[in-house]
Design a protein around this motif. Structure first.
Motif, PDB file in Angstrom:
ATOM      1  N   GLU A   1      -8.755  27.780 -19.682  1.00  0.00           N
ATOM      2  CA  GLU A   1      -8.317  28.696 -20.682  1.00  0.00           C
ATOM      3  C   GLU A   1      -8.411  28.118 -21.952  1.00  0.00           C
ATOM      4  OE1 GLU A   1      -6.326  33.396 -20.900  1.00  0.00           O
ATOM      5  OE2 GLU A   1      -6.620  32.021 -19.096  1.00  0.00           O
ATOM      6  N   ILE A   2      -8.450  28.490 -23.495  1.00  0.00           N
ATOM      7  CA  ILE A   2      -7.929  27.687 -24.416  1.00  0.00           C
ATOM      8  C   ILE A   2      -6.523  28.239 -24.638  1.00  0.00           C
ATOM      9  CG2 ILE A   2      -8.661  27.325 -27.111  1.00  0.00           C
ATOM     10  CD1 ILE A   2     -11.723  27.887 -26.070  1.00  0.00           C
ATOM     11  N   THR A   3      -5.385  27.838 -24.864  1.00  0.00           N
ATOM     12  CA  THR A   3      -4.342  27.907 -25.443  1.00  0.00           C
ATOM     13  C   THR A   3      -4.101  27.093 -26.730  1.00  0.00           C
ATOM     14  OG1 THR A   3      -3.645  26.233 -23.635  1.00  0.00           O
ATOM     15  CG2 THR A   3      -3.422  27.947 -22.921  1.00  0.00           C
ATOM     16  N   PRO A   4      -2.835  27.506 -27.029  1.00  0.00           N
ATOM     17  CA  PRO A   4      -2.323  26.402 -28.599  1.00  0.00           C
ATOM     18  C   PRO A   4      -2.149  25.298 -28.589  1.00  0.00           C
ATOM     19  CG  PRO A   4      -0.962  28.697 -28.548  1.00  0.00           C
ATOM     20  CD  PRO A   4      -1.857  28.862 -26.773  1.00  0.00           C
ATOM     21  N   ASP A   5      -2.079  24.990 -26.673  1.00  0.00           N
ATOM     22  CA  ASP A   5      -1.920  22.909 -26.032  1.00  0.00           C
ATOM     23  C   ASP A   5      -2.488  23.225 -26.460  1.00  0.00           C
ATOM     24  OD1 ASP A   5       0.679  23.947 -25.769  1.00  0.00           O
ATOM     25  OD2 ASP A   5       0.522  23.905 -23.897  1.00  0.00           O
ATOM     26  N   LEU A   6      -4.128  22.812 -26.802  1.00  0.00           N
ATOM     27  CA  LEU A   6      -5.492  22.131 -26.950  1.00  0.00           C
ATOM     28  C   LEU A   6      -5.571  22.772 -28.353  1.00  0.00           C
ATOM     29  CD1 LEU A   6      -7.213  24.253 -23.676  1.00  0.00           C
ATOM     30  CD2 LEU A   6      -6.561  21.982 -24.246  1.00  0.00           C
TER      31      LEU A   6
ATOM     32  N   LEU B   1     -16.882  18.215 -41.383  1.00  0.00           N
ATOM     33  CA  LEU B   1     -16.025  17.798 -41.622  1.00  0.00           C
ATOM     34  C   LEU B   1     -14.600  18.908 -41.941  1.00  0.00           C
ATOM     35  CD1 LEU B   1     -17.498  16.385 -45.078  1.00  0.00           C
ATOM     36  CD2 LEU B   1     -16.810  14.808 -42.882  1.00  0.00           C
ATOM     37  N   LEU B   2     -14.702  19.416 -40.714  1.00  0.00           N
ATOM     38  CA  LEU B   2     -13.471  20.433 -41.043  1.00  0.00           C
ATOM     39  C   LEU B   2     -11.833  19.779 -40.860  1.00  0.00           C
ATOM     40  CD1 LEU B   2     -14.964  23.912 -39.494  1.00  0.00           C
ATOM     41  CD2 LEU B   2     -14.162  23.982 -41.477  1.00  0.00           C
ATOM     42  N   SER B   3     -11.082  20.675 -40.684  1.00  0.00           N
ATOM     43  CA  SER B   3      -9.720  19.877 -40.528  1.00  0.00           C
ATOM     44  C   SER B   3      -9.063  21.429 -40.736  1.00  0.00           C
ATOM     45  CB  SER B   3      -9.595  18.966 -41.961  1.00  0.00           C
ATOM     46  OG  SER B   3      -8.853  20.041 -43.372  1.00  0.00           O
ATOM     47  N   ASP B   4      -7.777  21.488 -40.243  1.00  0.00           N
ATOM     48  CA  ASP B   4      -6.989  22.357 -40.254  1.00  0.00           C
ATOM     49  C   ASP B   4      -6.560  23.001 -41.271  1.00  0.00           C
ATOM     50  OD1 ASP B   4      -6.758  22.919 -37.328  1.00  0.00           O
ATOM     51  OD2 ASP B   4      -4.994  21.632 -37.634  1.00  0.00           O
ATOM     52  N   GLU B   5      -6.306  22.157 -42.333  1.00  0.00           N
ATOM     53  CA  GLU B   5      -6.031  22.383 -43.756  1.00  0.00           C
ATOM     54  C   GLU B   5      -7.486  22.804 -44.948  1.00  0.00           C
ATOM     55  OE1 GLU B   5      -5.411  19.613 -42.586  1.00  0.00           O
ATOM     56  OE2 GLU B   5      -3.496  20.908 -41.784  1.00  0.00           O
ATOM     57  N   THR B   6      -8.494  22.909 -43.979  1.00  0.00           N
ATOM     58  CA  THR B   6      -9.556  23.525 -45.065  1.00  0.00           C
ATOM     59  C   THR B   6      -9.708  24.434 -45.489  1.00  0.00           C
ATOM     60  OG1 THR B   6     -11.215  22.030 -43.632  1.00  0.00           O
ATOM     61  CG2 THR B   6     -12.436  24.035 -45.149  1.00  0.00           C
TER      62      THR B   6
ATOM     63  N   GLN C   1     -10.036  31.730 -34.485  1.00  0.00           N
ATOM     64  CA  GLN C   1      -8.921  32.282 -34.933  1.00  0.00           C
ATOM     65  C   GLN C   1      -8.360  31.333 -34.071  1.00  0.00           C
ATOM     66  OE1 GLN C   1     -10.700  36.500 -32.843  1.00  0.00           O
ATOM     67  NE2 GLN C   1     -12.722  34.992 -32.977  1.00  0.00           N
ATOM     68  N   TYR C   2      -8.214  30.730 -33.110  1.00  0.00           N
ATOM     69  CA  TYR C   2      -7.700  29.711 -32.439  1.00  0.00           C
ATOM     70  C   TYR C   2      -6.987  28.305 -33.735  1.00  0.00           C
ATOM     71  CZ  TYR C   2      -9.486  31.544 -27.904  1.00  0.00           C
ATOM     72  OH  TYR C   2      -9.257  32.529 -26.762  1.00  0.00           O
ATOM     73  N   ASN C   3      -7.847  27.909 -34.013  1.00  0.00           N
ATOM     74  CA  ASN C   3      -7.136  26.858 -34.909  1.00  0.00           C
ATOM     75  C   ASN C   3      -6.291  27.500 -36.386  1.00  0.00           C
ATOM     76  OD1 ASN C   3      -9.168  25.200 -32.908  1.00  0.00           O
ATOM     77  ND2 ASN C   3      -8.135  24.119 -34.232  1.00  0.00           N
TER      78      ASN C   3
END
Length: 464
Positions: A424-429, A349-354, A292-294
């Motif tokens: 709080e988790i935000t897009p910056d994190l 091994l997760l990444s933003d492109e997995t 949901q966040y990444n």
């Protein structure tokens, strides 16, 4: 509302107990997994940071762990039904109250009450099934029970995501209440206490010391790496030593410590369960945040992806349980632990492109590993004790599961605390969150490797 029908006659009584235990085995995991997918929505409404959000599932697990052993002992003394029935009532009422929470702290407090009800359910349900079914059918029946757990886990993220997205997170609790009512009505159709009663003195002092020991230890673990955490952990260790000395001297202890000394199959099977849950429970929590966040997915889509793992578990658990009736359970369970390691390494091994298909494949591998491990391991534990010890054996297994879950969440929260902090988790994190998740999965992979040793070290269940 008409009471659901149960088979009539004494010969079919155990089938009714199987239905009740199976429905109950579905309800609690469904609640747990559906709430995991709703955590971001809960955090947004109450403005809670990642650490405080983690306490929504952790408070439930902590309360459940503290009460499992005492409730299992009471089940051995008074009969499983006399503990199971009020447990369903407590769980159902607490579930309804959760829907009316006005703050994150209120939700956490009621989740603790829900955990007490869960302890009364899970400390007795598996024991009742083991008592009423013969050894030749036990693996199959326990496999059905475990499958119900995984069906709850599988439907939870999907349905929880849909409910959260279109009706809000509170609808998850409203959805679960009718199932509790149905189980209560089913209970009115069964008689007896479900197992033989063994009237003995209940060890109140031992129960209090045990509860304080576990509370201090688990709370200390969840607030690591804070300096105060070590105060609680050391206090818990001291209470643990006092508890062991006390139980060795009491005629009717709440937990027979000698059982762990004399029964290696029981001891190592429980250690294997502890390690397995320590390495795997936080998977849904971590992936829910990642998806949901990444990856920017909505709760419904994230829940659908998470559906893969428990669905595979649900499909394969009955067969794995039946397999352990014919093949040495320790071999099947150890193979399952090894497969689980593979799935955890894939997530490290997760990444933003997995690709999503790779994530689904890793979840399927985990599902296969859990199915091969859980049913045979449960069969090994419950088949290694005498009939009058079934309640405490069931409670011990449930406690190792709950403590393992708390350890898993504690490890994840400790990594978050170090890498992100109490914000709080935000897009910056985005990047720190991904790094935290990868580190957590790497740690869990190493823990699970150690679990293979203990699974094999138990020896042969058949010869025992």
């Amino acid at each position: 509302m008409a009471a659901p029908s149960c088979p009539d006659g004494a010969l079919l009584e155990r089938r009714c107990i199987l239905i009740i235990a199976t429905l109950a085995a579905f309800m609690t995991p469904f609640m747990t997994s559906s709430i995991n997918i709703a955590l971001p929505a809960i955090g947004t409404e109450f403005g809670a940071d990642a650490i405080l959000l983690g306490w929504v599932p952790t408070s439930f697990l902590l309360a459940s762990a503290v009460f499992l052993i005492p409730m299992g002992r009471l089940g051995d003394i008074y009969g499983m039904k006399r503990i199971f029935a009020p447990g369903i009532v407590v769980f159902s009422v607490a579930t309804l109250l959760c829907a009316f929470s006005t703050s994150i702290w209120m939700l956490i407090a009621i989740r603790m009450l829900q955990g007490i009800g869960s302890a009364m359910i899970f400390s007795t349900a598996v024991a009742a099934l083991t008592a009423v079914y013969p050894p030749g059918e036990r693996g199959r029946v326990l496999g059905i029970n475990v499958a119900a757990v995984y069906i709850g886990l599988s439907i939870g993220p999907f349905l929880g995501g849909i409910l959260t997205q279109f009706a809000g997170w509170r609808s998850i609790f409203f959805f679960t209440v009718p199932l509790g009512i149905a189980i209560i009505l089913l209970l009115t159709r069964t008689g007896g206490s479900w197992t033989e009663r063994h009237p003995e003195h209940f060890d109140v002092a031992g129960s209090v010391v045990y509860g304080m020991m576990l509370l201090f230890l688990m709370y200390g673990i969840t607030i690591l790496p804070a300096l105060s955490a070590w105060v609680f952990i050391i206090a818990g260790a001291v209470l643990g030593a006092a508890f062991i000395l006390l139980e060795l001297r009491v005629e009717s202890p709440v937990l027979r410590v000698r059982l762990f000394i004399e029964n290696h199959v029981f001891t190592f099977s429980n250690i294997a369960a502890l390690i397995n849950y320590s390495a795997t429970f936080a998977v849904a929590f971590l992936l829910s945040l990642y998806l949901q966040y990444n990856r920017g997915l909505d709760p419904g889509t994230a829940g659908t992806i998470l559906l893969v793992q428990p669905l595979v578990q649900a499909l394969l658990s009955p067969s794995a349980g039946k397999l352990s009736d014919r093949i040495e359970p320790s071999i099947v369970a150890s193979a399952g632990m090894g497969v689980t390691v593979i799935g955890l390494v894939m997530f490290a091994l997760l990444s933003d492109e997995t690709p999503v298909i790779v994530i689904a494949a890793a979840l399927a591998v985990l599902g296969l590993g859990f199915a091969l491990f859980s049913s045979p391991n449960t069969n090994a534990i419950m088949s290694s004790v005498e009939k009058h010890q079934l309640g405490i054996a069931s409670a011990t297994l449930a406690t190792t599961r709950q403590v393992g879950m708390i350890l898993s969440m504690g490890i994840a929260l400790m990594i978050f605390s170090v890498m992100i902090g109490r914000v709080e988790i935000t897009p910056d994190l985005h990047e720190p969150l991904l790094q935290s998740i990868r580190i957590a999965f790497a740690v869990f992979s190493a823990i699970c490797v150690a679990g293979i040793y203990f699974s094999l070290a138990r020896g042969r269940v058949r010869s025992a």
